[in-house]
Design a protein around this motif. Structure first.
Motif, PDB file in Angstrom:
ATOM      1  N   TYR A 696       6.067  -8.385   1.090  1.00 58.11           N
ATOM      2  CA  TYR A 696       5.490  -8.715  -0.202  1.00 58.11           C
ATOM      3  C   TYR A 696       6.664  -8.129  -0.963  1.00 58.11           C
ATOM      4  N   GLN A 701       3.372  -6.592  -4.793  1.00 61.89           N
ATOM      5  CA  GLN A 701       2.665  -5.159  -4.352  1.00 61.89           C
ATOM      6  C   GLN A 701       2.025  -4.367  -5.319  1.00 61.89           C
ATOM      7  N   HIS A 702       2.758  -4.270  -6.473  1.00 59.29           N
ATOM      8  CA  HIS A 702       2.376  -3.797  -7.834  1.00 59.29           C
ATOM      9  C   HIS A 702       1.193  -4.465  -8.253  1.00 59.29           C
ATOM     10  N   LEU A 704      -1.376  -5.811  -6.537  1.00 65.07           N
ATOM     11  CA  LEU A 704      -2.421  -5.371  -5.792  1.00 65.07           C
ATOM     12  C   LEU A 704      -2.890  -4.056  -5.956  1.00 65.07           C
ATOM     13  N   LEU A 705      -1.969  -3.235  -6.015  1.00 63.96           N
ATOM     14  CA  LEU A 705      -2.042  -1.819  -6.469  1.00 63.96           C
ATOM     15  C   LEU A 705      -2.857  -1.616  -7.749  1.00 63.96           C
ATOM     16  N   LEU A 708      -6.391  -2.791  -7.090  1.00 64.30           N
ATOM     17  CA  LEU A 708      -7.355  -1.510  -6.353  1.00 64.30           C
ATOM     18  C   LEU A 708      -7.585  -0.324  -7.439  1.00 64.30           C
ATOM     19  N   VAL A 714      -9.209  -4.934  -1.845  1.00 62.73           N
ATOM     20  CA  VAL A 714      -7.797  -5.650  -1.300  1.00 62.73           C
ATOM     21  C   VAL A 714      -7.811  -5.392  -0.027  1.00 62.73           C
ATOM     22  N   LEU A 749       3.523  -2.724   3.001  1.00 66.03           N
ATOM     23  CA  LEU A 749       1.673  -2.660   3.092  1.00 66.03           C
ATOM     24  C   LEU A 749       1.360  -1.078   3.033  1.00 66.03           C
ATOM     25  N   ILE A 752      -0.207   0.195  -0.063  1.00 63.54           N
ATOM     26  CA  ILE A 752      -1.790  -0.303  -0.224  1.00 63.54           C
ATOM     27  C   ILE A 752      -2.404   0.298   0.581  1.00 63.54           C
ATOM     28  N   GLY A 757      -6.366   0.480  -0.077  1.00 59.78           N
ATOM     29  CA  GLY A 757      -6.682  -0.974   0.430  1.00 59.78           C
ATOM     30  C   GLY A 757      -6.913  -1.155   1.919  1.00 59.78           C
ATOM     31  N   VAL A 759      -5.705  -2.624   5.205  1.00 63.06           N
ATOM     32  CA  VAL A 759      -4.659  -3.387   5.876  1.00 63.06           C
ATOM     33  C   VAL A 759      -5.150  -3.571   7.394  1.00 63.06           C
TER      34      VAL A 759
END
Length: 864
Positions: A696, A701-702, A704-705, A708, A714, A749, A752, A757, A759
């Motif tokens: 990512y 990535q940020h 998605l964070l 969350l 996620v 990942l 996350i 998250g 994974v």
């Protein structure tokens, strides 16, 4: 001034009236005045052997008492001597805030200065001319940083909105910077600066007296001889010195900040002793406005900070918070930065590292267009102070902000893979981001374009009335492709990134040859470099055979014939499209090769198999309806770039309920696919499912964070670039390099996982026909699929990595059709059910995450 309690060290030979009147004008709110007068002979008068005091002193004492009666709560105390200890004890007992000297003899001036310093209060000396009114005009002389800190503390504590201040000292701040300092430090008085190059107090005082008639001169320090001999026309006040400076903290590198959607976003870094920009090492940063700390934040590893917006906030002071203490004084702020709010003022955004000759043109271009110039820092290695110095040298004096940081505005983090090749696109992205937040962006100027450019428009429009079907099955995708070619009556358009002369490649070849033979117009477009045909002397036998068949027109995109540059190698066409009669479009991530189109149940796997024989997990979508014309238009654009002739495109009738947005990303010209992914994540309210085996880009990535953090669930399904079975890698070319690349993917990942998250690493349990020695395989996940809230999804050729985000040309479809998306999410859930979840409580994962921590910021320049 706001002094309430004063101590006057009287000189009985002086006339008291002008002194008390000056005190009233300087401190109109006095509540208590203590006058100490030395009476000669008083000690003998009080002793056992009395000696009469000097009659002249007693007479003068009465005169002082009468004059003092006009002051509030005034007492006149005779004393045998006025020593430092005696005055200090009296000052402490009376809690005085101001000490007033009368005599101008050197020993008297020294006495008052010493007592004032020990008490930590200001010292005042009257002049021959009494102020005609309550003091409202001040001349404040400060020649050094410590002087300035003392003056700041004085003004913040003693001067209100009715006071006018002229600062006298070496030139340091322009008008805009001065107003920033005044607001940040909580000074309510009106302030202007009279710059002077002189370095002596006497010369500065002379310059002040000539240029600015005032009611009171304020000094941060005053040599005794200056007090004695200067020839004052106005009273002089010497304020308490500033505290000793704290041990030197790392210098901060702080850009200005912008308000995006109610949040102040900026970037704080430190300057090392070598002058390089480095992280702040997790230190807490304090933000000051109007003399108060309004927020504290621990900057991320990349230095990004966020604060809630204050509507009237225009400037901020910034400094590191000491390791073992709080913020002692807001006068100690190290940097002052501007806060840029959305508004109607049209802005000119330009690359902060424009060449010198082009930078000098910015003021002229801005004036001609009625624009406010704002520099955008695109490279993290260039310090904010250096940028500001370049701007001043070029004559650029923005009234609002001088330099914003692209990485903060885009939340890119510290990825090394977002490099200078991407800067022109990133500048446009900053403009689009700011415009979406309510800023008025008039033009942009990058290092590549000679003139001003406009802000790019949104990437695509939504097309209604489509029928869509999503898939995560290689065999189904192969059946769609071969059946579509076999049933084509007018035309077939096939675009791929790679084509292999293997079982899948030959099956597609046969179908295309048969279609061409029956009169179907077949157009095949392959990226020249990765299709191994026409670049650097390569020839793909599969493509060579196709090129000679009737009815087939083969084109390769951007062949490389000479010494390749970075852009030759990285700026490729990564789209994968199949068009059948302009009626059906197949879009996804698959190339013409065995691993892309072979189902897991169709392969007889053994432990000795080559990793290229192991099927990969991929995804695609079948589209009918009006959106097919937009997909065909993307194929036509690339076709013509490769030398192909134009062909007509017909818009088809509605074929379903799906709304489709065709996102066309052109490498190094825009970042539309990245922005589409970002918008989907930022808009998620319930959940986000990511299916991808690529690293990512940190911006996603940020995102998605952040999702969350606001309660969005996620889930990420990833894989292994070198497929494994039961923990053992399959053999094959580049197997070890691909295993290292897998670590890079997983490192992106890890945060996350840390943030809660879910994974998963895709696992396919043993199927009939596989060797008994294989229980489960962990394949590569080549899919580029995201679903959001069970309502919409993104699928196509674009990976969530830096290569797809900036370099390659991509096609991404954003599909809004809940039934299709929910069917897809059920299939993702089935795949997750056989996969391995990465647990943040697992010691083995914790060790792997620590081992590859350094890789989180390593360039993700994979292109597989």
């Amino acid at each position: 001034m706001k002094y309430r309690r004063a101590l006057v060290v009287a000189d009985l030979r002086a006339e008291p009236g002008p002194i008390f009147e000056t005190l009233r004008r300087v401190a109109p709110g006095l509540e208590r005045v203590v006058v100490v007068a030395k009476i000669r002979g008083l000690a003998s008068f009080w002793s056992s052997e009395p000696a009469p005091p000097d009659p002249r002193d007693l007479e003068a004492l009465e005169r002082w008492k009468v004059a003092a009666s006009s002051l509030p709560s005034a007492t006149v105390t005779p004393a045998p001597d006025t020593t430092v200890d005696a005055l200090l004890d009296l000052g402490l007992a009376e809690r005085v805030e101001l000490i007033v000297g009368v005599a101008r003899a050197p020993e008297s001036v020294d006495l008052v200065k010493k007592v004032a310093r020990l008490l930590g209060v200001a010292a005042l000396w009257a002049a021959d001319n009494v102020p005609r009114q309550v003091v409202k005009r001040l001349s404040c002389v400060a020649l050094g940083q410590r002087d300035r800190n003392a003056m700041i503390a004085f003004l913040r504590e003693q001067a209100d909105e009715s006071v006018e201040v002229v600062g006298v000292g070496p030139p340091r701040l322009g008008p805009t910077e001065l107003q920033a300092a005044v607001q940040v430090l909580g000074i309510r008085a009106s302030v202007e600066v009279l710059p002077t190059s002189v370095r002596s107090l006497r010369a500065a005082m002379s310059a002040s007296a000539m240029a600015h008639p005032s009611d009171l001169v304020v000094l941060a320090r005053a040599p005794t001889l200056l007090i004695v001999h200067f020839g004052w026309q106005t009273p002089v006040l010497v304020v308490p010195p500033a505290l000793e400076p704290a041990p030197r903290e790392p210098a901060l590198d702080v850009t200005d900040v912008a308000v995006l959607n109610g949040t102040i976003r900026g970037r704080v870094r430190a300057i090392s002793r070598l002058g390089t920009v480095v992280p702040t090492d997790g230190r807490e940063v304090a933000f000051v406005s109007r003399g108060q700390v309004i927020g504290r934040s621990v900057a991320t590893a990349a230095g990004e900070i966020e604060l809630p917006d204050h509507a009237d906030l225009r400037w901020l002071g910034v400094r590191l918070v000491k390791v073992d203490a709080g913020l002692e004084s807001s006068a100690e702020v190290e940097s002052r930065i501007a806060v840029l709010h959305p508004g109607p003022t049209p802005l000119l955004l330009f690359d902060a590292e424009l060449p010198e000759e082009r930078l000098r043109r910015v003021p002229e271009l801005a004036r001609a267009g009625g624009l406010e110039p704002i520099a955008i820092r695109l490279r993290p290695t260039c310090s904010a102070s250096m940028i500001r110095e370049r701007l001043r040298h070029a004559g650029i004096t923005p009234q609002v902000a001088s330099a914003l940081d692209a990485r903060a505005l885009l939340d890119e983090g510290d990825a090394l893979d977002v490099n200078e090749f991407n800067d022109a696109v990133r500048l446009r992205r900053v403009a689009s981001t700011m415009r979406a937040a309510g800023f008025t962006i008039g033009a942009i100027l990058d290092r590549e374009s000679p003139e001003l450019d406009s802000v790019p428009e949104p990437a695509a429009i939504s097309i209604e009335g489509n029928g869509v079907e999503l898939e995560l099955e290689n065999a189904k995708a192969r059946a769609w492709l071969l059946k579509g070619i076999a049933g084509a009556q007018e035309s077939v358009g096939l675009q791929a990134y790679m084509a292999a002369d293997d079982d899948v490649g030959r099956a597609v070849e046969a179908a295309l040859v048969e279609a061409g033979a029956r009169g179907v117009k077949v157009r095949v477009l392959i990226d020249s470099l990765h299709g191994w045909h026409g670049s650097l002397g390569t020839e793909n036998p599969l493509l060579s055979r196709l090129a000679g068949k009737p009815g087939i027109d083969l084109r390769v995109w951007r062949p490389i014939t000479g010494l390749p540059s970075m852009t030759d190698i990285k700026q490729r066409n990564h789209r994968k499209i199949a068009l059948i009669d302009g009626r059906v479009a197949l879009v996804g991530g698959r190339n013409l090769s065995h691993e892309y189109y072979t189902g897991f149940a169709e392969e007889r796997l053994t432990p000795t198999a080559n990793w290229r024989e192991v099927p990969w997990l991929d995804a695609g979508v079948r589209v009918e309806g009006p959106a097919v014309a937009a997909i065909a238009a993307s194929f036509l654009e690339s076709w013509k770039e490769a030398g192909g002739s134009p062909f007509p495109i017909q818009v088809r009738e509605p074929a379903g309920k799906a709304v489709v947005r065709v996102v066309l990303h052109r490498g190094l010209r825009d970042a539309h696919a990245l922005e589409a992914f970002r918008a989907l994540i930022d808009g998620a309210r319930s959940h986000v499912h990511m299916v991808s085996g690529f690293p990512y880009v940190l911006e996603l990535q940020h995102a998605l964070l952040r999702a969350l953090a606001r309660g969005v669930k996620v889930r990420a399904l990833s894989g292994h670039l070198t497929p494994t079975h039961d923990g053992t890698p399959f053999a094959g070319p580049w197997a070890h390099a691909r295993m290292a690349a897998t670590d890079l993917v997983h490192s992106r990942l890890d945060p996350i996982v840390e943030a809660g998250g879910e994974v998963f690493l895709f696992g396919q349990p043993r199927l009939p026909g596989w060797d008994p020695g294989i229980r489960v395989i962990y394949p590569h996940v080549h899919a580029k699929l995201m679903t959001v809230d069970g309502l919409r999804c993104a699928v196509g050729s674009a990976n969530p990595d830096v290569v797809s985000s900036y370099w390659d040309s991509e096609l991404l479809l954003v599909v809004d059709e809940p039934t299709a998306v929910q069917d897809c999410e059920r299939r993702i859930a089935e795949l997750i059910a056989t996969s391995v979840r990465v647990s943040r409580d697992d010691p083995a994962w914790q060790e792997r995450a620590r081992r590859r921590l350094w890789m989180r910021h390593w360039p993700g320049m994979l292109n597989l």
